[in-house]
Design an enzyme around this catalytic site. Structure first.
Site, PDB file in Angstrom:
ATOM      1  N   ARG A 157       1.753  -2.047  -2.620  1.00  0.00           N
ATOM      2  CA  ARG A 157       1.206  -2.873  -1.549  1.00  0.00           C
ATOM      3  C   ARG A 157       0.467  -4.116  -2.077  1.00  0.00           C
ATOM      4  O   ARG A 157       0.102  -4.993  -1.290  1.00  0.00           O
ATOM      5  CB  ARG A 157       0.280  -2.050  -0.655  1.00  0.00           C
ATOM      6  CG  ARG A 157       1.035  -1.043   0.205  1.00  0.00           C
ATOM      7  CD  ARG A 157       0.137  -0.346   1.215  1.00  0.00           C
ATOM      8  NE  ARG A 157       0.899   0.436   2.172  1.00  0.00           N
ATOM      9  CZ  ARG A 157       1.110   1.761   2.099  1.00  0.00           C
ATOM     10  NH1 ARG A 157       0.624   2.442   1.088  1.00  0.00           N
ATOM     11  NH2 ARG A 157       1.821   2.377   3.025  1.00  0.00           N
ATOM     12  N   HIS A 172       4.470   3.709 -11.776  1.00  0.00           N
ATOM     13  CA  HIS A 172       5.635   4.593 -11.670  1.00  0.00           C
ATOM     14  C   HIS A 172       6.273   4.827 -13.048  1.00  0.00           C
ATOM     15  O   HIS A 172       6.669   5.940 -13.386  1.00  0.00           O
ATOM     16  CB  HIS A 172       6.694   3.979 -10.748  1.00  0.00           C
ATOM     17  CG  HIS A 172       6.234   3.777  -9.332  1.00  0.00           C
ATOM     18  ND1 HIS A 172       5.988   2.524  -8.803  1.00  0.00           N
ATOM     19  CD2 HIS A 172       5.987   4.664  -8.342  1.00  0.00           C
ATOM     20  CE1 HIS A 172       5.618   2.657  -7.542  1.00  0.00           C
ATOM     21  NE2 HIS A 172       5.599   3.931  -7.231  1.00  0.00           N
TER      22      HIS A 172
END
Lengths: 283, 283
Positions: A189, A37
């Site tokens: 995840r 990100h």
């Protein structure tokens, strides 16, 4: 860094910036931020006057049996990380009811083979949830440029198609997948993985790299390459959701590799589903 | 009046006007313009700095057995009329391939009862075609205000819902239906009518007015009012597609009239399907 919670506040923020002629770079996320990100934030800051990040765990892109409830929400840590970059001008962090109020009924879809292959097969309805929420976010943020990670390759292709077909005035920038030292693609995840599972998971990228080498060394039969990947993954006792090699441009099936292709994989390690891909250009 | 054919030209036109702070009023049409369309242009000019009209006979809002091929295309006359108003700043008149090129796959829908009642039942897929094309046009024109005619009442409700749910930064203005002297709602499809059919068609609005009077005089039973409308239309030998009385706000079914309702009708005169409605406020 402004933190805004409502669409009305965002409208005002965007209007003000448009009036001043500031270009907006937009990084939509579901939070639980990692270096992947942050690389999108960096890219946005290089190309745009102002960087807007959104954090919204989008319920409509999760299937009924998926991990919406347990999806990691670490908002305080996320905010600290974004502030730390000193590159984010505005964080949009709406509540569920702000974006998807009672009675919400609109949907945006890309109704072709793009959404029926790969993750579209394993996760019915997933991309409809993605395109619907991103269409909303694009209307709210109206960014000049949208920054997406290559890790979600199919998502980038589908969103590009949505943006083109619906004439959103936004350019899509796809940034390289950021990886751990052993090659595992960064993913929110990954925190689900036990230490052993975490070690096992690295096999996916190794198998993809091997496949890339096979193609570069002259193997053009999709079936042969796919079988080699499967063999390698099975050796590591990993459950395979899909392995596929498709034309990168439009995710069309190919039997021989002549154009740029994407080698895409989804595996299940323990109870965690992970995806990754490599794009192999034609020589 | 500028006449622009491509999305790229429109983008430039819109960007220039936004930069200058000009508000845009937008009137989307399928051409074959009549006084109803021109009333929308007038309303737009009163409220906005610049008026953009589009003419596009939208293939994806016609069913397979509908009148797409024979839908009247009188572009020269349309252009003359629009110029004549001296109120239109820009006419967007794209070719089919410009808005819906080969491989077009996106769709915008409102997936609730709004699109399953009234015309949604008679014309499956119609509103999906409307919402998809209007979403595109809104992204291209980015108007402050969108002007729609009340004649297509269901369309106005569905587009308002789409705009709200997808966060388009556009306000919807619904303008009163413009009528011929005998009350027939103006429609591009009226030119399909033979002189006798044209005369017969006037019964629809008369029946709706009668129904309105019944309600104003205290009749609250939907069934009774609907039956009276049907009786009146059958007397005139008109084929009924539907007659319905629904809550105006959300097109919900009602059996007793307590809120503002819309009395909506679709009839077939000869081979021509015509719609009309009246909105009856609560006392």
């Amino acid at each position: 860094m402004k933190i805004l919670k409502t669409i009305a506040e965002m409208n005002e923020y965007v209007r003000k910036n448009k009036k001043r002629g500031h270009s907006l770079g937009f990084v939509p996320t579901m939070g639980c931020l990692h270096d992947g990100h942050l690389s999108l934030v960096n890219a946005a800051k290089e190309e745009c006057a102002k960087v807007v990040v959104s954090i919204f765990v989008n319920p409509i892109q999760f299937g009924a049996n998926e991990d919406f409830d347990k999806y990691p929400r670490v908002y305080k840590k996320d905010i600290r990380q974004l502030k730390g970059t000193k590159k984010v001008d505005c964080l949009f962090m709406p509540e569920k009811e702000e974006l998807l109020p009672e009675g919400f009924a609109a949907a945006v879809t890309v109704d072709n083979e793009l959404q029926s292959v790969l993750c579209g097969q394993s996760r019915p309805g997933h991309f409809k949830g993605v395109t619907t929420i991103v269409a909303k976010l694009l209307n709210i943020v109206r960014p000049e440029k949208l920054f997406l990670g290559q890790k979600d390759f199919q998502q980038t292709v589908i969103l590009k198609k949505m943006i083109k077909d619906l004439d959103f005035d936004t350019q899509v920038k796809v940034c390289a997948t950021v990886r751990e030292k052993d090659g595992l693609a960064m993913s929110s995840r990954n925190i689900y993985l036990s230490p052993e599972e975490r070690e096992t998971a690295a096999v996916m990228y190794k198998a993809l790299q091997m496949a890339e080498s096979m193609i570069e060394l002259g193997e053009h039969e999709v079936e042969k390459v796919v079988n080699e990947i499967k063999r390698k993954l099975k050796e590591a006792n990993v459950k395979i959701d899909y392995i596929d090699i498709l034309r990168a441009e439009n995710l069309a099936e190919v039997s021989r590799i002549t154009d740029e292709v994407v080698i895409a994989a989804a595996i299940i390690v323990g109870k965690t589903r992970l995806i990754d891909n490599v794009v192999v250009p034609v020589k």
